[in-house]
Design an enzyme around this catalytic site. Structure first.
Site, PDB file in Angstrom:
ATOM      1  N   ARG A  58       0.848  -1.203   0.000  1.00 17.64           N
ATOM      2  CA  ARG A  58       0.000   0.000   0.000  1.00 17.64           C
ATOM      3  C   ARG A  58       0.880   1.249   0.000  1.00 17.64           C
ATOM      4  O   ARG A  58       0.508   2.297  -0.499  1.00 17.64           O
ATOM      5  CB  ARG A  58      -0.955   0.012   1.210  1.00 17.64           C
ATOM      6  CG  ARG A  58      -1.668   1.345   1.394  1.00 17.64           C
ATOM      7  CD  ARG A  58      -3.016   1.261   2.103  1.00 17.64           C
ATOM      8  NE  ARG A  58      -3.016   0.399   3.266  1.00 17.64           N
ATOM      9  CZ  ARG A  58      -2.528   0.754   4.480  1.00 17.64           C
ATOM     10  NH1 ARG A  58      -2.020   1.943   4.669  1.00 17.64           N
ATOM     11  NH2 ARG A  58      -2.565  -0.096   5.482  1.00 17.64           N
ATOM     12  N   TYR A 111     -11.320  18.960 -16.111  1.00 23.40           N
ATOM     13  CA  TYR A 111     -11.884  17.622 -16.341  1.00 23.40           C
ATOM     14  C   TYR A 111     -13.142  17.422 -15.466  1.00 23.40           C
ATOM     15  O   TYR A 111     -13.169  17.884 -14.322  1.00 23.40           O
ATOM     16  CB  TYR A 111     -10.806  16.591 -16.001  1.00 23.40           C
ATOM     17  CG  TYR A 111     -11.266  15.166 -16.086  1.00 23.40           C
ATOM     18  CD1 TYR A 111     -11.448  14.561 -17.330  1.00 23.40           C
ATOM     19  CD2 TYR A 111     -11.531  14.425 -14.945  1.00 23.40           C
ATOM     20  CE1 TYR A 111     -11.887  13.245 -17.413  1.00 23.40           C
ATOM     21  CE2 TYR A 111     -11.964  13.117 -15.023  1.00 23.40           C
ATOM     22  CZ  TYR A 111     -12.138  12.528 -16.260  1.00 23.40           C
ATOM     23  OH  TYR A 111     -12.578  11.242 -16.340  1.00 23.40           O
ATOM     24  N   ASP A 183      -2.556  19.719 -14.302  1.00 23.62           N
ATOM     25  CA  ASP A 183      -2.922  18.428 -14.897  1.00 23.62           C
ATOM     26  C   ASP A 183      -2.345  18.412 -16.315  1.00 23.62           C
ATOM     27  O   ASP A 183      -2.777  19.173 -17.181  1.00 23.62           O
ATOM     28  CB  ASP A 183      -4.457  18.293 -14.903  1.00 23.62           C
ATOM     29  CG  ASP A 183      -4.927  16.954 -15.471  1.00 23.62           C
ATOM     30  OD1 ASP A 183      -4.220  16.362 -16.297  1.00 23.62           O
ATOM     31  OD2 ASP A 183      -6.040  16.512 -15.097  1.00 23.62           O
ATOM     32  N   LYS A 208      -4.445   7.461 -19.745  1.00 29.78           N
ATOM     33  CA  LYS A 208      -4.592   7.993 -21.098  1.00 29.78           C
ATOM     34  C   LYS A 208      -3.307   7.799 -21.906  1.00 29.78           C
ATOM     35  O   LYS A 208      -2.919   6.678 -22.155  1.00 29.78           O
ATOM     36  CB  LYS A 208      -5.021   9.466 -21.005  1.00 29.78           C
ATOM     37  CG  LYS A 208      -6.156   9.723 -20.002  1.00 29.78           C
ATOM     38  CD  LYS A 208      -7.493   9.159 -20.455  1.00 29.78           C
ATOM     39  CE  LYS A 208      -8.573   9.247 -19.379  1.00 29.78           C
ATOM     40  NZ  LYS A 208      -8.793  10.574 -18.812  1.00 29.78           N
TER      41      LYS A 208
HETATM   42  C1  PLP Z   1      -9.202  10.987 -17.608  1.00 27.53           C
HETATM   43  C2  PLP Z   1      -8.724  12.236 -16.998  1.00 27.53           C
HETATM   44  C3  PLP Z   1      -8.629  12.372 -15.609  1.00 27.53           C
HETATM   45  C4  PLP Z   1      -9.061  11.272 -14.645  1.00 27.53           C
HETATM   46  O1  PLP Z   1      -8.283  10.133 -14.780  1.00 27.53           O
HETATM   47  P1  PLP Z   1      -8.796   8.643 -14.424  1.00 27.53           P
HETATM   48  O2  PLP Z   1      -7.586   7.824 -14.642  1.00 27.53           O
HETATM   49  O3  PLP Z   1      -9.928   8.336 -15.349  1.00 27.53           O
HETATM   50  O4  PLP Z   1      -9.252   8.671 -13.003  1.00 27.53           O
HETATM   51  C5  PLP Z   1      -8.128  13.553 -15.113  1.00 27.53           C
HETATM   52  N1  PLP Z   1      -7.752  14.567 -15.921  1.00 27.53           N
HETATM   53  C6  PLP Z   1      -7.848  14.477 -17.261  1.00 27.53           C
HETATM   54  C7  PLP Z   1      -7.424  15.620 -18.097  1.00 27.53           C
HETATM   55  C8  PLP Z   1      -8.342  13.325 -17.846  1.00 27.53           C
HETATM   56  O5  PLP Z   1      -8.439  13.252 -19.180  1.00 27.53           O
END
Ligand code: PLP
Length: 392
Positions: A58, A111, A183, A208
């Protein structure tokens, strides 16, 4: 990992030389919950952080550690930690630094999941949230100057690829002593380095582009060591840790990150130009286009414009309903950043919970299609779009 190495080299080698037991040519998947010790003094030293080692997965795990090192080197951070998903990385970061009475400033186009934290969760804990118009930098600077503890940015944004000037807003935030979190999911460390532009922390949905194959979920956070340490202590107890299996999948995907992103940058640019000239297309949103309002800032802060774009059709949602299902080389799905092309309308994906009026306020036309360019041959993708657009 030496700093002078280029990103393609770092993507392959970073983190891979530490836990390769028996000379394994790739970091193995350590599916072990705990790590055993014969020497109790050594165990205690590791537990107290005085010696290197692993205790309980963890908290730390060698496969996960290798992945953390990879993003740390690629983004130029001092430390890094991994999470079960991108949202786990984002929520753990926000909840580590925001307490009752503190204030966060962000943009309206973050997001969907992040927006929900700002609009629904943080206010419940007595945290002040101010969301500014994404491209109104004067409004953002004025809000920041009135004081805040954390500035949270995302660029380019979803789904209309708005561009935010990281360096400009980071310096405004630092003037009032705020932490800057960016982000970087859409751009990836190949196209944009927020830490170099002044951010303190960079967060990723590794689900992604980093993983790149739509087959594992994860989140990553890197930046200043003292800040990472604070989030690590929160995550340790909060428990939103990444497991070794998906960590391996993401690290494996990241080895080809630069190859994929270079292809996706080039294909997206070509498709955006083609769409812009198409009579059935009303508007194309891609920061690489000179017509895009964020093009100048994007040219300064990005090395490539990325594989994400969106475009609106001449007409309403009925046109989207005809075109999208006709695409043969495209998964109609909610994710993005994969080797295969993915598309979807914000109306049924990222902005499904908003009304038509709310979407209009955010500048999201009902005829918008978000298109995540894969690594397929670009002529094939254009031919596919051509036959689908011919139906309207
Ligand atoms: C998909 C996404 C998230 C969230 O990520 P998960 O892995 O689905 O929890 C956050 N920020 C952006 C820009 C995203 O495209």
């Amino acid at each position: 990992m030496e700093k002078h190495l280029r990103k393609s080299t770092q993507a392959v080698w970073a983190g891979e030389d530490q836990f390769n037991a028996y000379g394994a040519a790739t970091t193995p998947i350590f599916n072990s919950v705990a790590f055993s010790y014969k020497d109790l003094d050594h165990w205690q030293d590791v537990a107290l952080g005085k010696a290197e080692g692993f205790i309980y997965s963890r908290n730390t795990n060698p496969t996960v550690r290798a992945l953390e090192e990879k993003i740390r080197v690629l983004e130029g951070g001092e430390a890094a930690i991994a999470f079960a998903t991108g949202m786990a990385a984002i929520s753990n970061t926000l909840f580590s630094f925001l307490h009752p009475g503190r204030k966060v400033i962000s943009i309206k186009d973050s997001y969907g999941g992040t927006s929900k934290i700002f609009l629904d969760f943080l206010p419940q804990y007595g945290i002040d949230v101010e969301l500014c118009d994404t491209t109104d930098h004067e409004q953002l600077e004025a809000a920041i100057a009135r004081g805040c503890d954390l500035l949270y940015l995302e660029t380019p944004t979803n789904p209309t690829l708005k561009v935010v000037d990281i360096a400009r807003l980071a310096s405004a935030a630092h003037a009032v002593g705020a932490i800057v979190v960016v982000d970087n999911t859409f751009a990836t460390p190949i196209n944009q380095s927020p830490l170099t532009l002044g951010a303190d922390l960079v967060v990723h949905s590794a689900t992604k582009f980093l993983c790149g194959h739509s087959d594992a979920m994860g989140g990553l956070l890197t930046g200043k060591a003292a800040l990472i340490q604070k989030v690590y202590q929160f995550r340790e107890i909060n428990g939103a840790s990444l497991q070794a299996d998906p960590a391996y999948m993401i690290a494996r995907g990241m080895k080809t990150l630069e190859l994929r992103i270079e292809r996706q940058n080039a294909s997206a640019m070509q498709i955006a130009l083609w769409l812009e000239a198409h009579p059935k297309v009303k508007q194309v949103f891609y920061p690489g286009l000179a017509s895009h309002p964020g093009h100048r800032v994007a040219s300064l802060q990005m090395r490539g414009f990325g594989g994400m774009m969106s475009f609106s059709l001449d007409g309403g949602f009925d046109k989207v309903q005809k075109v999208l299902p006709a695409l043969k080389l495209t998964h109609l799905a909610a994710s993005l950043g994969s080797v295969s092309t993915l598309a979807g309308p914000p109306r049924t994906t990222s902005h499904v919970e908003l009304t038509e009026e709310q979407r209009a306020l955010l500048g999201i036309p009902e005829s918008l299609i978000r298109y995540s360019v894969g690594i397929e041959n670009v002529e094939d993708l254009i031919a596919d779009l051509d036959q689908a657009l011919a139906l309207i």
